[in-house]
Design an enzyme around this catalytic site. Sequence first.
Site, PDB file in Angstrom:
ATOM      1  N   GLU A   1       0.839  -1.121   0.105  1.00 25.67           N
ATOM      2  CA  GLU A   1      -0.174  -0.143  -0.161  1.00 25.67           C
ATOM      3  C   GLU A   1       0.823   1.273   0.033  1.00 25.67           C
ATOM      4  O   GLU A   1       0.495   2.286  -0.568  1.00 25.67           O
ATOM      5  CB  GLU A   1      -1.126   0.007   1.074  1.00 25.67           C
ATOM      6  CG  GLU A   1      -2.226  -0.959   1.185  1.00 25.67           C
ATOM      7  CD  GLU A   1      -1.653  -2.612   1.404  1.00 25.67           C
ATOM      8  OE1 GLU A   1      -2.616  -3.128   0.949  1.00 25.67           O
ATOM      9  OE2 GLU A   1      -0.688  -2.601   1.801  1.00 25.67           O
TER      10      GLU A   1
ATOM     11  N   HIS B   1     -11.429  -6.540   7.720  1.00 24.44           N
ATOM     12  CA  HIS B   1     -12.500  -6.271   6.377  1.00 24.44           C
ATOM     13  C   HIS B   1     -13.605  -5.434   6.563  1.00 24.44           C
ATOM     14  O   HIS B   1     -14.620  -5.513   5.874  1.00 24.44           O
ATOM     15  CB  HIS B   1     -12.599  -7.353   5.768  1.00 24.44           C
ATOM     16  CG  HIS B   1     -11.494  -8.117   5.248  1.00 24.44           C
ATOM     17  ND1 HIS B   1     -10.658  -9.270   5.906  1.00 24.44           N
ATOM     18  CD2 HIS B   1     -10.656  -8.061   4.151  1.00 24.44           C
ATOM     19  CE1 HIS B   1      -9.651  -9.724   5.319  1.00 24.44           C
ATOM     20  NE2 HIS B   1      -9.820  -9.036   4.253  1.00 24.44           N
TER      21      HIS B   1
END
Length: 337
Positions: A93, A163
Amino acid sequence: MGSNFKRIGKLAAISSKNQSCMGFSSTVNKNDTSTKSVNLFSAINQALHIALDSDPRSYVFGEDVGFGGVFRCTTGLVDRFGKQRVFNTPLCEQGIVGFAIGLAAMDNRAIAEIQFADYIFPAFDQIVNEAAKFRYRSGNQFNCGGLTIRAPYGAVGHGGHYHSQSPESFFCHVPGIKVVIPRSPQQAKGLLLSSIRDPNPVVFFEPKLLYRMAVEEVPKDDYMLPLSEAEVLREGTDITLVGWGAQLSIMEQACVEAAKEGISCELIDLKTLIPWDKETVEASVKKTGRLLISHEAPVTGGFGAEISASIVERCFTRKHASECSLEVLQFEEIGMP
């Protein structure tokens, strides 16, 4: 917590099924052939197609975007625009956002996807200390305003701590970036195109609960919706309700239930959290005398606290202030005993 998520999903489904715009007013005519009924992920896909087609400086990249991504938001892009403009990145990321900053700094439109908002934190330094401060630290000589970071966020009833997080408040503390969260397909397309074309870095959180659940008529053509302008979705006189993203469908149902008890609710979608539209919320609270903020995020340090503090500061001395009340409701996706 599981039963609460099932209830939230059920309410959102009811709202999406029974009301074309999840219960909210819409200027789109169902009989207009220039519109098409699509869900939220398809609206995002349309916006990305338009962004790439209308500006050759636009690039879409991230983990697995080449085959359409986990939620299929980038389906068909690589086939139409090629691997030079739509491409997969390593599972890194900080590398994704670091590359995006450099690309945007060279006068390109960098549209970076973080596969889940939960995994945006490795890129926190790049977003907070580089992207947000690029223009300031150069004395306005350089900028990376063509940067948009997309990320699915929020609870879906499973996925737990990796998540289902709602990390928007982290980025609302940072001057130099904008934070945008849509509530529906029509809003998602227009706000995303505005974010991509905005001269400032934008973090665009997409409520994953609504990717397939929310369906409405969306214009087929290119259009943009203004950032930093809240929208009054429902007029009321007794209390002001403020929210954003998937929480709006829950709040709409609350307004319907309250109406049965004779309570008139005014419902506001903030849409942009930073910079947020204080004036619209203030005007509403001065009318109703009461404010309730509802968001799906951790209790401590949630953005609702910022709204409540600002509105108390602006409205505390209004006439009949002693009759005013304020409450913040927060739905934590990660419960603690």
